[in-house]
Design an enzyme around this catalytic site. Structure first.
Site, PDB file in Angstrom:
ATOM      1  N   GLU A 123       0.971  -1.280   0.008  1.00 12.96           N
ATOM      2  CA  GLU A 123       0.057  -0.081  -0.007  1.00 12.96           C
ATOM      3  C   GLU A 123       0.852   1.258   0.199  1.00 12.96           C
ATOM      4  O   GLU A 123       1.982   1.343   0.592  1.00 12.96           O
ATOM      5  CB  GLU A 123      -0.898   0.131   1.227  1.00 12.96           C
ATOM      6  CG  GLU A 123      -1.489  -1.101   1.562  1.00 12.96           C
ATOM      7  CD  GLU A 123      -2.260  -1.253   2.730  1.00 12.96           C
ATOM      8  OE1 GLU A 123      -1.984  -0.022   3.539  1.00 12.96           O
ATOM      9  OE2 GLU A 123      -2.907  -2.029   3.148  1.00 12.96           O
ATOM     10  N   LYS A 180       2.465   4.478   1.343  1.00  8.37           N
ATOM     11  CA  LYS A 180       2.732   5.219   2.885  1.00  8.37           C
ATOM     12  C   LYS A 180       2.244   6.588   2.731  1.00  8.37           C
ATOM     13  O   LYS A 180       2.943   7.242   2.207  1.00  8.37           O
ATOM     14  CB  LYS A 180       4.088   4.891   3.377  1.00  8.37           C
ATOM     15  CG  LYS A 180       4.141   5.211   4.633  1.00  8.37           C
ATOM     16  CD  LYS A 180       5.400   4.695   5.497  1.00  8.37           C
ATOM     17  CE  LYS A 180       5.449   4.743   6.979  1.00  8.37           C
ATOM     18  NZ  LYS A 180       5.054   6.414   7.378  1.00  8.37           N
ATOM     19  N   ASP A 195       1.811   9.970   3.543  1.00 10.43           N
ATOM     20  CA  ASP A 195       2.420  11.054   4.574  1.00 10.43           C
ATOM     21  C   ASP A 195       1.340  12.008   5.059  1.00 10.43           C
ATOM     22  O   ASP A 195       1.267  13.072   4.674  1.00 10.43           O
ATOM     23  CB  ASP A 195       3.650  11.812   3.823  1.00 10.43           C
ATOM     24  CG  ASP A 195       4.689  12.335   4.611  1.00 10.43           C
ATOM     25  OD1 ASP A 195       4.462  12.086   5.901  1.00 10.43           O
ATOM     26  OD2 ASP A 195       5.580  13.189   4.079  1.00 10.43           O
ATOM     27  N   TYR A 214      -6.741   2.381   5.651  1.00  9.94           N
ATOM     28  CA  TYR A 214      -6.374   1.363   5.415  1.00  9.94           C
ATOM     29  C   TYR A 214      -6.088   0.165   6.459  1.00  9.94           C
ATOM     30  O   TYR A 214      -5.559  -0.753   6.352  1.00  9.94           O
ATOM     31  CB  TYR A 214      -4.719   1.720   5.272  1.00  9.94           C
ATOM     32  CG  TYR A 214      -4.099   2.473   6.459  1.00  9.94           C
ATOM     33  CD1 TYR A 214      -3.750   2.111   7.520  1.00  9.94           C
ATOM     34  CD2 TYR A 214      -3.630   4.041   6.172  1.00  9.94           C
ATOM     35  CE1 TYR A 214      -3.362   2.800   8.591  1.00  9.94           C
ATOM     36  CE2 TYR A 214      -3.195   4.555   7.180  1.00  9.94           C
ATOM     37  CZ  TYR A 214      -3.102   4.103   8.299  1.00  9.94           C
ATOM     38  OH  TYR A 214      -2.498   4.842   9.429  1.00  9.94           O
ATOM     39  N   LYS A 235      10.884   2.892   2.877  1.00  5.19           N
ATOM     40  CA  LYS A 235      10.904   4.015   2.916  1.00  5.19           C
ATOM     41  C   LYS A 235      11.611   4.690   1.669  1.00  5.19           C
ATOM     42  O   LYS A 235      12.515   4.289   0.887  1.00  5.19           O
ATOM     43  CB  LYS A 235      11.526   4.864   4.115  1.00  5.19           C
ATOM     44  CG  LYS A 235      10.909   4.497   5.175  1.00  5.19           C
ATOM     45  CD  LYS A 235       9.817   5.455   5.620  1.00  5.19           C
ATOM     46  CE  LYS A 235      10.453   6.826   6.233  1.00  5.19           C
ATOM     47  NZ  LYS A 235       9.576   7.540   7.002  1.00  5.19           N
ATOM     48  N   CYS A 244       8.584  48.475  -8.323  1.00  7.86           N
ATOM     49  CA  CYS A 244       8.240  47.048  -8.685  1.00  7.86           C
ATOM     50  C   CYS A 244       9.325  46.617  -9.924  1.00  7.86           C
ATOM     51  O   CYS A 244       9.352  47.082 -10.857  1.00  7.86           O
ATOM     52  CB  CYS A 244       7.054  47.188  -9.110  1.00  7.86           C
ATOM     53  SG  CYS A 244       6.174  45.857 -10.090  1.00  7.86           S
ATOM     54  N   CYS A 248       7.185  46.779 -13.282  1.00  7.18           N
ATOM     55  CA  CYS A 248       6.712  47.759 -13.971  1.00  7.18           C
ATOM     56  C   CYS A 248       7.683  49.140 -13.577  1.00  7.18           C
ATOM     57  O   CYS A 248       7.383  50.246 -14.072  1.00  7.18           O
ATOM     58  CB  CYS A 248       5.368  47.926 -13.975  1.00  7.18           C
ATOM     59  SG  CYS A 248       4.747  48.565 -12.214  1.00  7.18           S
ATOM     60  N   CYS A 290       3.191  46.437  -5.128  1.00  9.08           N
ATOM     61  CA  CYS A 290       3.258  47.626  -6.420  1.00  9.08           C
ATOM     62  C   CYS A 290       2.044  48.057  -6.432  1.00  9.08           C
ATOM     63  O   CYS A 290       0.955  47.544  -6.668  1.00  9.08           O
ATOM     64  CB  CYS A 290       3.754  46.648  -7.502  1.00  9.08           C
ATOM     65  SG  CYS A 290       3.127  47.385  -9.056  1.00  9.08           S
ATOM     66  N   CYS A 319       0.164  47.201 -14.210  1.00 14.18           N
ATOM     67  CA  CYS A 319       1.422  46.407 -14.235  1.00 14.18           C
ATOM     68  C   CYS A 319       1.360  45.038 -14.833  1.00 14.18           C
ATOM     69  O   CYS A 319       0.674  44.262 -14.492  1.00 14.18           O
ATOM     70  CB  CYS A 319       1.692  46.296 -12.559  1.00 14.18           C
ATOM     71  SG  CYS A 319       3.194  45.097 -12.314  1.00 14.18           S
TER      72      CYS A 319
HETATM   73  S1  IVH Z   1      -0.521   0.525   8.746  1.00  6.59           S
HETATM   74  C1  IVH Z   1       0.535  -1.253  12.499  1.00  6.59           C
HETATM   75  N1  IVH Z   1      -0.728   1.565   6.402  1.00  6.59           N
HETATM   76  O1  IVH Z   1       2.552   5.083   9.082  1.00  6.59           O
HETATM   77  C2  IVH Z   1       0.581  -0.671  11.148  1.00  6.59           C
HETATM   78  N2  IVH Z   1       0.223   2.776   8.034  1.00  6.59           N
HETATM   79  O2  IVH Z   1       4.806   4.520  10.580  1.00  6.59           O
HETATM   80  C3  IVH Z   1       0.621   0.720  11.102  1.00  6.59           C
HETATM   81  N3  IVH Z   1       0.800   5.148   7.402  1.00  6.59           N
HETATM   82  O3  IVH Z   1       0.934   5.516  12.141  1.00  6.59           O
HETATM   83  C4  IVH Z   1      -0.239   1.350  10.253  1.00  6.59           C
HETATM   84  N4  IVH Z   1       0.082   4.978   5.532  1.00  6.59           N
HETATM   85  O4  IVH Z   1       0.226   7.072   9.967  1.00  6.59           O
HETATM   86  C5  IVH Z   1      -0.237   1.865   7.560  1.00  6.59           C
HETATM   87  N5  IVH Z   1      -1.048   2.243   4.147  1.00  6.59           N
HETATM   88  C6  IVH Z   1      -0.747   2.312   5.466  1.00  6.59           C
HETATM   89  C7  IVH Z   1       0.020   3.704   5.887  1.00  6.59           C
HETATM   90  C8  IVH Z   1       0.264   3.712   7.229  1.00  6.59           C
HETATM   91  C9  IVH Z   1       0.619   5.515   6.106  1.00  6.59           C
HETATM   92  C10 IVH Z   1       1.308   5.736   8.651  1.00  6.59           C
HETATM   93  C11 IVH Z   1       0.405   5.642   9.690  1.00  6.59           C
HETATM   94  C12 IVH Z   1       1.040   5.076  10.873  1.00  6.59           C
HETATM   95  C13 IVH Z   1       2.542   5.282  10.101  1.00  6.59           C
HETATM   96  C14 IVH Z   1       3.512   4.194  10.832  1.00  6.59           C
END
Ligand code: IVH
Length: 691
Positions: free
Chosen positions: A128, A130, A132, A238, A326, A420, A423, A438, A444
């Protein structure tokens, strides 16, 4: 704590306590500075503490709160959310950065299982993105969303139900639900919305958020759900935490269930039979990273079989059955060659860094924004400095800090220009602004270009096919010189241009035609008046109904609009009073743009709630906040986000919090669900005494 843990996004107790300490110290100095006008420390010292806090929060976004001095300007507001104990702890993830680390993870799992006499055979994995963002937990009791909480320290989070309820991608009600199910996911801010939000913050003189994650974290923990609602947050679900009356044998079953029940689940979640396939998928995601509308910082790899989860258990706060692969970071250091100034749509001069080109997150960056004069001053960035550049998705790269220890001798502080750059007009620097401006509003060329760009953009008139390059070209060719000219463009003119065939010309004309149907609030936003973002435009349209009515209003009247303060009110009145601006409005009106609300968008006159202001708080048994708000509006009433002496009624549902308290303190009439029906029916309760 180890670096590993820090990278996993786990707040360190040391960081947490230093953050708390810095906030307290900074808040103390903010009060002295802003409220008492009696500072105890120098600006430099303040900046140093502030920068330290920013840095720590950048590393620990979970710890960002709406009341942190980094998230607002001015004196502290008190924020407090009720604690929520998670029935099933919210865990974090171990990291793998290389192929070897991923393979080693699989070996560890196999060994662990073999020691427990379990032969896993072929292991099935799920990958999946991850996301942010910020982890959240959504509790549904008998199908109804009853609680939204942050992760907090994994055991205890914060109750942010009211803010969560404002998120469109969170179902408020699910069908065929078990008695209890707790859905987990990640709140995030789509990249395009982040860019827009940051622009508004910078325009308003607020510090820019460093990245979408920080702004999502800040948004979900705001004190005011109305303010949270203004941030277009979204959720990817998720996983599942606590549950009762339902069982899943595999993670892919959980994902299926979530999808079937209306949760937003990433469509590219995939199942694999070997770690080799998993690795291919990780690289597949890395390649797509730049094209996504949301930020990801890696790939989460989970074992599919939930039976194995139970065998494997956790190592500390990390499950053994999942790992995060990562991505490489999106910051880089490089040399800042020069600071340049560009003029924006509203005449603001924006500092830009010309950089020694550097690769960041997969692309080469040679320009980065420095936001505004105050930000530049606060960060003390100078030409010649080594700087840290951050690139987040599609967002304009930004300089986040300088490395003063590497500063070449004689590097001088940048001085904002007196004229400016587009202009040559002498700039003005209003005392309350973080920008030089400006004043050449209608002449402008820099401002005109930016203004047209804003006008045609997605959230405004949304004219597809009229991007930045086309706008520049049309200006250059003399086809347009302002936004109203767009509506006079003819197909033959476009076809006469190089590389504009019949089809693309026809498409563009059709797009322009279509934009005439855009409703008034968005037209008002497209006009690009200073301080009028999309939310304010909605509120103004609601309050005045037409551009003519707004034009006639004086600043005091405009200030009565929800969310509009005296400064913006004055600016709106001044802009519309400007002859050039008003002439443009008249031409757009003549071109057929909607300059008033349609009949069915208006608040009816003579409704039972005419002239009454209502605040909705807590959860009503059978209505969402939007539905209840629409009922009030149909009855002629106005819905606002915060309780004040001007509020006539507060309708409080379950778990109503601070607003209810405030209403009681101010003696505002409080009603329940039944009371709301009475209001709509025109049975207004008697005015409270003494008011
Ligand atoms: S699973 C026990 N799935 O990553 C597993 N986490 O570093 C933990 N996160 O706190 C959650 N995408 O905020 C899972 N597809 C995903 C995720 C995900 C982002 C974040 C989540 C978690 C952190 C862990």
């Amino acid at each position: 704590m180890s670096e590993e843990e820090a990278a996993a996004g786990e707040p360190s107790p040391d960081d947490a306590s230093r953050i708390a300490e810095l906030r307290e110290v900074l808040n103390h100095h903010i009060v002295l500075y802003y409220e008492k006008d009696d500072p105890e420390i120098s600006d430099e010292e303040y900046d140093r503490l502030f920068a330290e806090l920013q840095e720590l929060e950048g590393r620990n976004p979970e710890l960002i709160t709406g009341d942190s001095p980094t998230q607002r300007v001015g004196a502290p507001a008190s924020t407090s959310f009720a604690p929520v104990r998670h029935a099933v702890p919210m865990l974090s993830l171990a990291n793998a950065r290389t192929e070897e680390e991923l393979t080693a993870w699989e070996n560890r799992i196999r060994n662990h299982l073999l020691r427990r006499d379990v032969d896993p055979g072929e292991i099935t994995f799920v990958t999946e993105p991850k996301i942010d963002g910020l982890a959240i937990s959504l509790t549904y009791e008998n199908g109804r969303l009853t609680k939204g909480a942050t992760r907090g320290d994994g055991q205890v989070g914060e109750d942010v139900t009211l803010n969560i309820e404002t998120i469109r991608t969170v179902p408020k009600q699910i069908d065929d639900a078990p008695p209890l199910i707790e859905v987990r996911g990640e709140v995030y801010l789509p990249i395009a919305d982040f860019a827009e939000l940051n622009q508004k913050r910078v325009d308003a003189g607020l510090p820019a958020f460093a990245n979408p994650r920080n702004s999502a974290a800040g948004s979900i923990r705001q004190n005011d759900p109305k303010a949270a609602a203004e941030r277009p947050l979204a959720v990817w679900s998720y996983g599942i935490g606590a549950m009762d009356g339902i069982r899943f044998a595999s993670h892919s079953e959980e994902i299926e269930w979530l999808r079937d029940h209306g949760f937003h689940v990433n469509p590219d979640i995939a199942v694999h039979d070997s770690i080799g396939e998993v690795l291919d998928r990780c690289h597949w995601w890395l390649d797509r990273r730049e094209d996504l509308d949301f930020e990801i910082d890696g790939v989460v790899v989970k074992i599919d079989d939930i039976g194995l989860w139970n065998e494997l258990g956790n190592a500390g706060r990390e499950p053994r059955w999942a790992i995060a692969w990562k991505f490489p970071p999106t910051t880089a250091t490089t040399k800042l060659l020069e600071i340049e100034w560009n003029v924006g749509r509203t005449g603001h001069l924006v500092p830009w860094a010309k950089l020694d080109p550097v690769r960041v997150g997969g692309v080469t960056v040679s320009n980065a924004t420095l936001h505004n004069e105050e930000d530049l001053e606060r960060k003390d960035v100078r030409a010649g400095d080594e700087v840290v550049v951050l690139r987040a998705g599609d967002v304009i790269p930004q300089v986040i800090s300088a490395l003063p220890q590497k500063r070449p001798k004689g590097a001088r502080k940048p001085v904002p220009p007196k004229e400016c750059p587009a202009c040559g007009t002498e700039v003005i620097k209003p005392e309350d602004s973080v920008f030089s401006i400006c004043p050449n509003r209608s002449g402008c060329p820099g401002q005109i270009f930016q203004h047209i760009k804003h006008f045609v953009s997605r959230g405004a008139m949304d004219i597809e096919g009229l991007g930045e390059k086309q706008v520049a070209r049309f200006l250059e060719e003399g086809l347009i010189s302002d936004v109203a000219d767009i509506y006079a463009l003819r197909q033959e003119q476009l076809e006469a241009l190089d590389r504009m065939g019949e089809t693309s010309s026809g498409n563009l004309i059709a797009e322009i035609e279509k934009s005439r149907e855009i409703p008034f609030p968005r037209v008002l936003y497209a006009l690009g008046l200073i301080g009028v973002g999309s939310v304010t435009a909605e509120a103004l349209a609601d309050e005045f109904g037409s551009i003519d009515a707004l034009h006639e209003a004086d600043p005091e009247r405009i200030e009565q609009t929800e969310g509009v303060g005296p400064v913006i009110a004055r600016q709106i009145a001044e802009s519309l009073a400007d002859e050039g601006t008003w002439a443009l409005v008249e031409r757009l009106k003549a071109a057929g743009l909607k300059m008033e609300l349609a009949e069915d968008e208006r608040r009816p006159e003579g409704g039972p709630l005419e002239g009454k202001t209502v605040v909705l708080t807590g959860t009503l048994p059978d209505l969402t906040r939007d539905e209840a708000g629409a009922m009030v509006k149909r009855a002629g009433g106005k819905v606002t986000g915060s309780v004040s002496k001007k509020t006539d009624f507060v309708v409080a549902g379950e778990s109503a919090g601070s607003k209810l308290e405030k209403a009681e303190k101010l003696g505002v009439t409080v009603l329940d669900r039944e009371g709301l029906d009475q209001l709509i029916a025109g049975n207004l309760p008697p005015e409270p005494e003494g008011d």
